[in-house]
Design a protein around this motif. Structure first.
Motif, PDB file in Angstrom:
ATOM      1  N   LYS A 299      -3.185 -10.325   4.713  1.00 15.80           N
ATOM      2  CA  LYS A 299      -4.401  -9.868   5.264  1.00 15.80           C
ATOM      3  C   LYS A 299      -4.560  -9.129   6.707  1.00 15.80           C
ATOM      4  O   LYS A 299      -4.782  -7.634   6.724  1.00 15.80           O
TER       5      LYS A 299
ATOM      6  N   ARG B 268      -4.463  -5.105   7.742  1.00 21.95           N
ATOM      7  CA  ARG B 268      -4.845  -4.409   9.141  1.00 21.95           C
ATOM      8  C   ARG B 268      -4.026  -2.909   9.375  1.00 21.95           C
ATOM      9  O   ARG B 268      -4.336  -2.326   9.282  1.00 21.95           O
TER      10      ARG B 268
ATOM     11  N   GLU C 236      -9.785  -4.138   4.206  1.00 20.63           N
ATOM     12  CA  GLU C 236      -9.339  -3.971   4.730  1.00 20.63           C
ATOM     13  C   GLU C 236      -9.510  -2.779   5.324  1.00 20.63           C
ATOM     14  O   GLU C 236      -9.091  -1.940   6.226  1.00 20.63           O
TER      15      GLU C 236
END
Length: 1278
Positions: free
Chosen positions: A946, A950, A1002
């Motif tokens: 994750k 980002r 994201e």
């Protein structure tokens, strides 16, 4: 006498014993009396009013008398003010001052008023002091009045304006004050009127809260003080002369003594003493009224002015000012936060230390502030550091005992600084310290040679170079010493003597390490003399040489050639077996002027040089030595010089011998059935290394080495026992063969059919290197990989550019097998932990240098592969396995991977986005295979993916329009991946990759509003009706992803309405403009926003997860205007659809919220979606009409609610800037308070007329008409 704020003067000059200034005085007057208290003070009020004074800016001008006499009238300038005359600069300053003095003699009030207005106008103030103000107002009242009339529209004023005109004005301003005092020094300045008024005015202005007044008056006061110091110095000289004459006359015998002369001398001395007392009072007033306060002003420029001028005073009149009472101000200010002020302190001290006599009087100051000066050599401002080093050099000249060995060592290492001015200053310090002191035993030594003075200095340089332990930075040391010690560094004759001549009895010979250092310094000096530019990292590029520098360069090159053409063969013969010395010595010939070999009849020395190179080549197998020999032959084999044939013959003979020897050894070496002998292996390897080194710089195509090297590589591949170094150099040599062949084909000088031969050789060699990628030896695999990368890049489609279309048959496109093998090599040999890299570091895991070298090697391997991706040689999606390592290996390869992503995005944004998505998918699959399908979203592996997503999202930048298609495609692929595999739990469970939607969220912030709706509709295609009903934790990725798509997805009007009901949002977030109802949409926009007004999205789901919808949309929900929905209706159940409610009915909201589960099975999900899309087109016209009708009312209500919540509709203004006249007491040094009682003045400026003030002018602020005023809201209604 001086109209200042209770200034008590006790300024005395060193004359007799009774007038000496004590060492601890700070100009305090304990008695509170002036030195000349008997003299009266000119009153500001009650002056005799001249009857012909005028008002305004022209006040003070007598009728019939021009602004300035004679000279200005002749030039048509009789009506110009003093400021305009000085500003134009057309008249000489002397004549301007003379005219003003003439006017002052006629009417001093008129002239003085003109002078006062001169200082006011120099501050940029448009106001003027009138005669009435001058007669009846105090200085403080006048300054207050001028402050009110000051033009605050612009922060510029004459002293800060740029341009040649204002630069000239500043110079004229300085000159005017100096000439004015000089011309008035015999009479006017002692009239107790002119100087008192000017000093009083400048002192008051210097305390003003207006920066322009404070800056200008401080500068004027400091220049005025400097002029008075000159006057005081002249008075002191005259008093000394008068006293000397008086003593001489009085010592005469009575018969020859002239009593009248004695009385005249006594009277003259009395007058001079009175004048000096007046000057003392004036300077005391300026010093205590202006300097003492302004040297710590909040403005750095003002502080710098004070420090600069006090340095001038101490230098001009050292007897009065050069003591600790004044030096302490300079010492304290060396701690100033602004580099400009620190720089002025250092330059002021340089002016004092430059005079040896003054430097001796600074012992106490130096002892206290020496550490601060030494520390300033490392100042963050380069200019300050340079001046600090120069100041220490002057201190060193004044006394050798002041600076300790530690102080000097802190400066020594700066000769290796990357900033050239610092390094040159440090080199000058080093030269002064080590080379400028000559003992009596050194006198009479020869000028050149081993026994000369330069011989010992060169040894000292070598010793310093070795002690610094920076043996790879000889060029930086030479460059630092070049400006001050170029004569020493150009004494190559002495250097050669130190290397070749035997030491005399009793002389200590140079060690081997010292000789190596001397050879390196000698080479660096030769390079500096011939190239005339600093080494890499110390300059912004080659500068244009002057004619004198070019002549010096040619002369030095001629001297070098004549000297080393003879000495170099001897040096090579002496140090033939020393690797470091030979490598450096072989670089000297490239700085020769080769014509001198012929014009100077030095051919025999050329032959000796070629023989020595041959001998060096025969004795060495080190790569650096062999490359140096090859480079030297390449420079000497220049067909522009007459020595070309001689050198070419020697080169051909050398290569013939090497090739014949290699062919003979290769036949014996490759015989089957024989084991490899160590001696044979060494002979083959050494010969192959020499041929490879020469093939790098010379074309050896006529010897046809491809067959031999390819045969060697093929044998090594078949047998598997070939020594790695032989294989590596065989690859390098074959690579050079192909490149030289390509160069001939590209130039068109090749024969017919050579392109076909080159194509075959290149492809065969590439296939051979591909097979070597599977070798068990790491070094061989690395060489094969590097070679393949170079071949693929050189023979890519890029080679056809620049009109080289005929090379198309040579283009080589790697197949999928080769691409996979290269990618596997990168993953196996680059993305490894440091401790796992056993082979590359040769077992030296604890050696930090080996680890760094191994890291550089891996970085080069990765960069080679990334270039193939950037130039589209391999498929872009192969970079997915590279990009996924971005976070894990960020410290080692982050810059390379980030640059690769940037370049690929420039090539194809969509494909780059697909590649980034693919890298995330592969990481996700790896995590599934490791952790299983029960994913813990709080695990480190999932959080790492994750976070990588980002980081990828941040690389797309802020321009959503440019990356719109790429981001949309990324979401499309991500959604398809999330729903690709069915649930491992069976029917009703979440898809296997559903958690990937949490990672995909994201990128939701990079979607445009209309694209969010489109992506949401695309997501709904993959969802079943049961998915929408699930609330378990395993379905949270889907819920969060849907929320990320719905956040900010409303149109402009809806965003305004939803802002009313959003209690937690700030007022500033509600300033969005309403949608323009008559704006025509583009067809593409209409298609992409097909669900813009449907009830798909919840209006306020930005933060919390909404209650899940239970049933499909009703017709009434679709057709209902979104503006009519109450805030509490934002979580309506959008899937309720009773069978009896057809699309044409409008049902109340309360009925919508009642689920009808018995109808859900009758209508499937796809039918509902199709029906809703149809209904949207039918409702389009009706919605547009309702928007027009309701827009004004809704917007008005929204604005009224927003205003009642607070005045946040207006932009937040910055607080008024209050300029503190004094520096903060927290920033002041503790020493400042010692023995001094200063009051820090904190003056607050009045608040500016900002918007916050203007709102107070609207008493009926809650009036609806006022609220809806566009000028108040700064929001366009339509």
């Amino acid at each position: 006498m001086i109209a200042a704020q209770d200034l008590h003067t006790e300024f005395q000059f060193p004359q007799e014993a009774e007038s000496q200034l004590s060492s601890d005085t700070d100009f305090e007057d304990p008695d509170g009396k002036h030195a000349k208290a008997a003299k009266g003070t000119a009153a500001k009020k009650g002056r005799k009013a001249p009857g012909d004074k005028a008002k305004g800016g022209g006040a003070g001008r007598a009728p019939g008398l021009g602004r300035v006499n004679g000279h200005h009238q002749e030039n048509g300038m009789e009506n110009m003010s003093l400021f305009e005359v000085v500003k134009m600069g057309k008249s000489a300053t002397q004549s301007v001052v003379d005219d003003w003095i003439e006017a002052y003699k006629q009417d001093r009030d008129v002239a003085l008023l003109d002078l006062i207005n001169f200082f006011i106008q120099c501050s940029g103030c448009r106001g003027a002091v009138s005669g009435e103000m001058f007669r009846h107002m105090q200085n403080s009242e006048i300054i207050r009045k001028m402050t009110e009339e000051f033009d605050e529209d612009s922060g510029d004023y004459p002293l800060t304006m740029s341009g040649p005109q204002w630069k000239k004005f500043r110079i004229s301003f300085y000159d005017f004050i100096a000439v004015l005092v000089r011309q008035c020094q015999y009479s006017i300045i002692y009239d107790e009127y002119m100087m008192d008024t000017v000093i009083s005015l400048l002192t008051g202005l210097s305390d003003s809260q207006v920066r322009a007044f404070r800056h200008t008056s401080t500068l004027a006061a400091m220049k005025l003080m400097t002029a008075l110091v000159n006057v005081a110095l002249n008075l002191s000289i005259n008093m000394d002369n008068t006293q000397r004459q008086y003593e001489a006359e009085r010592n005469k015998v009575i018969a020859k003594r002239a009593n009248d002369r004695l009385e005249l001398l006594l009277q003259k001395r009395k007058e001079l003493q009175e004048n000096q007392d007046d000057i003392e009072n004036m300077m005391n007033a300026i010093f205590k009224g202006v300097f003492v306060h302004r040297y710590r002003d909040a403005i750095a420029e003002i502080r710098a002015i004070c420090i600069e001028e006090i340095g001038v005073w101490m230098k001009l009149y050292s007897d009065a000012f050069l003591n600790d009472s004044y030096l302490k101000y300079v010492g304290w200010t060396m701690h100033d936060k602004q580099g400009e002020v620190r720089l002025k302190c250092l330059t002021a001290l340089q002016g004092l230390f430059y005079n040896r006599e003054l430097g001796l009087r600074l012992e106490l100051f130096t002892s206290r502030f020496k550490d601060r000066i030494v520390s300033m050599t490392l100042d963050k401002e380069y200019d300050v550091a340079v001046q600090a080093i120069k100041l220490l050099t002057l201190v060193l000249q004044s006394s050798d005992e002041v600076l300790t060995a530690e102080d000097c060592e802190s400066v020594y290492h700066l000769v290796y600084s990357a900033h050239r001015p610092i390094a040159i200053s440090a080199g000058e310090f080093l030269f002064k310290k080590l080379f400028s002191h000559r003992g009596p035993e050194e006198e009479g030594l020869p000028r050149r040679g081993r026994q000369s003075l330069n011989g010992s200095l060169i040894k000292t340089t070598v010793f310093f170079y070795l002690e610094s332990e920076l043996h790879e930075h000889g060029a930086y040391l030479v460059d630092s010493l070049w400006e001050c010690g170029s004569e020493l560094l150009k004494d190559w004759e002495t250097m050669i003597s130190l290397l070749l001549d035997e030491p005399i009895p009793g002389e200590e010979a140079l060690t081997d390490r010292q000789e190596t250092a001397l050879v390196e310094i000698m080479l660096c000096a030769i390079r500096q003399a011939c190239e005339c530019h600093p080494p890499v990292g110390r300059g912004s590029g080659k500068r244009v040489l002057t004619a004198k520098e070019k002549k010096t360069q040619l002369d030095d090159r001629t001297r070098i050639t004549e000297m080393f053409a003879v000495a170099l063969p001897l040096l090579l013969a002496k140090y033939c077996v020393d690797i470091d010395k030979v490598t450096n010595l072989l670089q000297i010939p490239k700085y020769f002027d080769l014509d001198i070999y012929t014009t100077g009849r030095l051919e025999k020395h050329l032959d000796a040089l070629l023989r020595q190179i041959w001998e060096v080549l025969d004795k060495h197998t080190e790569t650096e030595v062999l490359e140096a020999c090859s480079t030297t032959y390449h420079y000497l084999c220049n067909d522009e010089f007459s020595i070309f044939n001689r050198v070419d013959i020697a080169r051909s003979q050398l290569l013939d011998e090497l090739v014949d020897k290699f062919s003979r050894l290769l036949e014996d070496f490759l015989q089957e059935g024989e084991e490899l002998d160590d001696d044979d292996t060494y002979q083959v390897l050494s010969t192959l290394k020499k041929i490879t080194a020469f093939h790098n710089a010379h074309d050896l195509s006529k010897w046809d080495l491809f067959t031999s090297t390819y045969r060697l590589l093929n044998t090594g591949l078949q047998n598997g026992d070939m020594p790695e170094q032989i294989v590596i150099h065989a690859m390098q040599c074959t690579h050079y063969i192909i490149l030289w062949h390509l160069a001939k084909v590209s130039d068109g000088s090749s024969l017919k059919g050579e392109m076909v031969t080159l194509r075959k050789q290149m492809r065969a060699f590439a296939l051979m290197c591909q097979r070597y990628l599977n070798s068990i030896n790491t070094a061989v695999k690395e060489q094969a990989f590097t070679t393949v990368c170079d071949l693929l890049l050189i023979f890519s489609h890029q080679m056809m550019s620049s009109g080289q279309e005929q090379l198309e048959p040579l283009v080589y496109i790697p197949d999928s097998t080769l691409q996979a093998e290269m990618l596997n090599f990168i993953l196996d040999h680059v993305f490894i932990d440091q401790d796992d890299d056993n082979n590359s570091t040769d077992g030296h895991q604890d050696d930090e240098a080996s680890k760094i070298e191994a890291l550089h090697k891996r970085r080069n391997l990765l960069a080679s592969y990334c270039k193939l991706i950037i130039y589209n040689v391999v498929e872009m999606n192969t970079g997915a396995d590279i990009f996924k390592q971005y976070m894990r290996y960020y410290n080692d390869y982050g810059d390379i991977i980030k640059e690769t992503m940037s370049k690929t995005r420039q090539i194809d944004k969509v494909q780059c986005a697909k590649t980034l998505n693919l890298s995330l998918q592969r990481l996700f699959n790896d995590m599934l295979s490791e952790l299983g399908f029960n994913i813990d979203r709080s695990s480190s592996a999932f959080c790492g993916i994750k976070e990588l997503a980002r980081r990828f999202s941040l690389t797309f930048g802020l321009d959503q329009l440019k990356t719109r298609e790429a981001i949309a495609m990324l979401h499309k692929d991500g959604i398809e991946f999330a729903f690709k595999d069915p649930s491992p739990q069976g029917e009703g469970g979440p898809p296997l990759n559903l958690a990937f939607l949490d990672i995909l969220s994201e990128f939701s912030s990079k979607l445009m509003r209309q694209d969010k709706r489109t992506v949401h509709v695309y997501l709904e295609r993959f969802m079943t009706f049961q998915m929408a009903l699930q609330r378990e934790d395993c379905w949270l990725p889907l819920i969060s992803y849907r929320n990320s798509l719905q956040a900010g997805g409303d149109d402009d009007t809806m965003s305004v309405i939803s802002g009313i009901s959003s209690r937690g949002s700030s007022i500033r977030s509600k300033k969005s403009k309403p949608a323009t109802t008559n704006k025509r949409k583009l067809p593409e926009e209409e298609n992409s926003c097909s669900s813009s007004d449907a009830g798909w999205m919840n209006r306020e789901q930005n933060v919390q997860t909404p209650v899940m919808m239970h049933s499909p949309h009703l017709a009434s929900t679709v057709l209902r205007d979104p503006k009519k929905m109450r805030p509490e209706d934002s979580y309506t159940t959008a899937y309720t659809m009773p069978a009896e409610q057809l699309p044409h009915q409008h049902v109340p909201t309360q009925q919508q919220q009642q689920p009808h589960p018995h109808h859900q099975a009758a209508i499937d999900y796809n039918t509902q979606v199709t029906w809703m899309l149809t209904q949207r087109q039918q409702a389009e016209a009706r919605q547009q009409q309702e928007r027009v009708n309701m827009h004004y009312t809704k917007m008005r209500n929204h604005m009224q609610q927003a205003v009642r919540r607070g005045s946040g509709l207006m932009e937040e203004d910055e607080e008024p800037i209050v300029e503190d006249v004094m520096m903060s007491s927290e920033d002041r040094l503790e020493d400042i308070n010692e023995g001094m009682d200063f009051d820090t003045m904190d003056i607050d400026l009045p608040a500016s007329k900002n918007r916050r003030e203007r709102t107070e002018l609207k008493p009926d602020y809650f009036d609806p008409s006022s609220i809806m005023d566009d000028s108040v809201l700064n929001v366009s209604m339509y």
